[in-house]
Structure formats: C-alpha cells, structure tokens
Design a protein around this motif. Structure first.
Motif: not given
Lengths: 112, 232
Positions: B11-16, B23-27
């Motif tokens: 659910x956390x797309x990679x920028x690089x 962020x951790x809290x968002x995740x």
C-alpha cells in the motif's frame, strides 16, 4: 560415377573486401577493420548489414582440425563514412596481410 | 474471518527504492491496524510462541571453522523467456535457412517450441529436410505461406529432439579392444511422425501451382543481387 550435383553450392553470403584498419593519418587502430561490402554504396544501405556476421577465410600450410582453411569470425559494427563502408570487429584482430582480401558477410543473425 | 489471500501490492508506493511515499503513522492507518485493535479490544492480537523444539542432546562442535567469512552467492532465480517470434513468421510460412546442413533450403515453419526454437519440416520428400529445430536468427521469412491447418503438431516439443544419452563408458579390458559401434538408426517412430506431418502438408503444397518446385529449389545469391534490396 558420382551423380552430377547441380546447384549444390549456394552462396548465402555477400562478398566484401577488407580495406584496412580504422585509422587517422598517422595512427591506426587494429581492433577495428574497415570492410567494403559489394553493392553497398550509401550509409542508409548499411543499416541492413549491421550486426551481421563476417568471416575472414584464409589458407595455411599446416593442418588444424584436418583442414588447411582457417577462419576469423567477426561482426559488422557500424557504418564508416557516407559511402557504404563498414566498420567491423573480429574475434582476433585481422592480420595485416588481410588488407585487400575477401571477406564473407553472412545474412545472419537475420531480422527479416 | 476466513483466511484471505495476502495482498500482492504494497500500500506504500515507492518513490525511490528504499523510500516510501507514506510515513510510518500513515501506514499504520492505511493497514487498518487501528481497526484490528478495536476488534480485539484495544490490543493487537498475538499468539503465544510455539514451544521450541528441544535442542538435540549432544551438539558436537563443528570440526572445521573457515578462516574467512565466505559469502554465499545469491541464487539465480532468472528464467529466460523464449525468443519473441518475429511478426513475419507465422505457422505455414516458408522460411529460408541461412546456415547449417540445409543452408539455402526453403522450408515450412510449423510452430515455435517452448525453448524458442522454430519447428520446421521440408517436407522431407520435397527437399530432404526432416522435422527439425532451427533458431530464428538463422532464418529469413518469405511472404509465401502454406496452408497448415491439416497438420497436427501438438506432440512435438524440445524433449522430442533431445539426444539420447550415451551409456557411461566403463573402462574395461574387453571394451578397449572391441570398439562398440552403436548403429545409429532412425527409430521407426520418428519416420512415422515425419510422414504424419508431411502428408497433409504435401496435399496443401500440391494445390498451389509451382509451390512444390519452389520448395525443392535452394535459395542462392547471384552476382548483382543485393540482399538489402531484396523483398523476401
């Protein structure tokens, strides 16, 4: 008698000539040879031949693998100039006596 | 709830590589840990660790300690794909072989095998080329097509063309003196397969005028012909 074999030999290569090494006026770079392919006279026509395999075939006195004929394999790498001459790199550099000698330009690896 | 399939995409797309967008809290919020906690009364569900397997009674110290730490190579999980078939090569296309024993021969293409090689046949009675595998790079595809609908090539794959493994050579006195000449005879099965493929093909070839003669003739370059100008 042996049955007469018509059309047994086919030529599936284009004839070419070794012109010499890639060079400037007073320096030569033997790792790349220049080849003139028969019938090719412009840079655009060379496109078809890029990547095609080349064989410089020569004869020797001593027999290797039961044959007096030896071969150095190479590839057409890029055009040289505007008039259809081609640069080629061989597995081992061509010997200087190859200048002016014939080379076979095969039709493979094919892309047609 | 019934066990669900694990989610394939993060659910956390990679920028690089190494840096995610959230962020951790968002995740934490995205993964719904808050919902799981609410469901289980404020704590994240946990299981007690399984009782560890009892350690083997006598554990001998290893005899050999390597002097340096040797890195184990990463296993290669790459599986090469079969070569992409050129658009000009379709089942039934007449191909010209550029190298090998049958160079110059015009041959019918049947199908691409899982290894990427092309399955071809002469047909055998027309030009002496049997069922054979050939690499795409050593072939020119012509615009001539043969009707191949009557031919069944499902049974052929790369294993069909595998060479028979020679028996392990046992060096013994007798074998030294008697050179075993294993007669290489083509098994009848292969001859039958060839016939099974060729008969419907030849029917289709005979239907077209001049096609049989065309397939029987070899391709050659003549003086003055420039392959870069030829239309195949």
């Amino acid at each position: 008698m042996v049955k007469e074999r018509k059309h047994d030999r086919v030529r599936l290569f284009v004839r070419g000539r070794v012109l010499g090494y890639k060079r400037s006026k007073s320096n030569q770079y033997e790792n790349t040879s220049l080849v003139q392919i028969e019938g090719v006279s412009t840079k655009e026509e060379v496109d078809w031949y890029l990547g095609k395999r080349l064989a410089y075939i020569y004869k020797c006195k001593t027999k290797k693998n039961d044959s007096n004929v030896r071969c150095i394999w190479g590839k057409v790498t890029r055009p040289h100039g505007n008039s259809g001459v081609v640069r080629a790199k061989f597995k081992t550099n061509l010997p200087p006596k190859s200048m002016g000698q014939k080379v076979r330009v095969f039709m493979y690896p094919s892309n047609i | 709830m019934a066990p669900s399939k694990p989610r394939s995409k993060s659910r956390n797309p990679l920028l690089i590589p190494g840096i995610g967008k959230f962020s951790r809290s968002k995740m934490y919020h995205k993964r719904g840990i808050w919902a799981l906690k609410a469901k289980h009364g404020g704590t994240f569900p946990r299981h007690d660790p399984k009782p560890a397997a009892p350690e083997p009674a006598s554990k001998k110290p290893p005899k050999f300690y390597p002097a340096d730490d040797v890195k184990t190579p990463v296993p290669n999980r790459r599986k090469p794909k079969p070569a992409k078939l050129r658009a000009s090569i379709t089942p039934g296309t007449v191909l010209i072989l550029l190298a090998g024993r049958f160079m110059g021969k015009r041959v019918v293409f049947l199908k691409q095998l899982p290894s990427g090689l092309l399955l071809i046949t002469g047909p055998f009675t027309v030009n002496g080329v049997p069922l054979r595998r050939v690499n795409q790079a050593y072939v020119i595809a012509t615009s001539t097509k043969v009707d191949i609908s009557g031919v069944n090539v499902d049974k052929f794959d790369d294993k069909y063309f595998a060479k028979d493994k020679k028996k392990a050579y046992k060096k013994s006195e007798s074998s030294f003196f008697e050179t075993e000449k294993q007669e290489k005879k083509l098994p009848q099965q292969k001859k039958d397969d060839q016939k099974a493929v060729d008969t419907p093909l030849i029917k289709a070839i005979e239907a077209v005028e001049y096609l049989r003669g065309y397939l029987g003739t070899k391709f050659t370059l003549r003086s003055g012909t420039k392959p870069h100008e030829l239309q195949f």
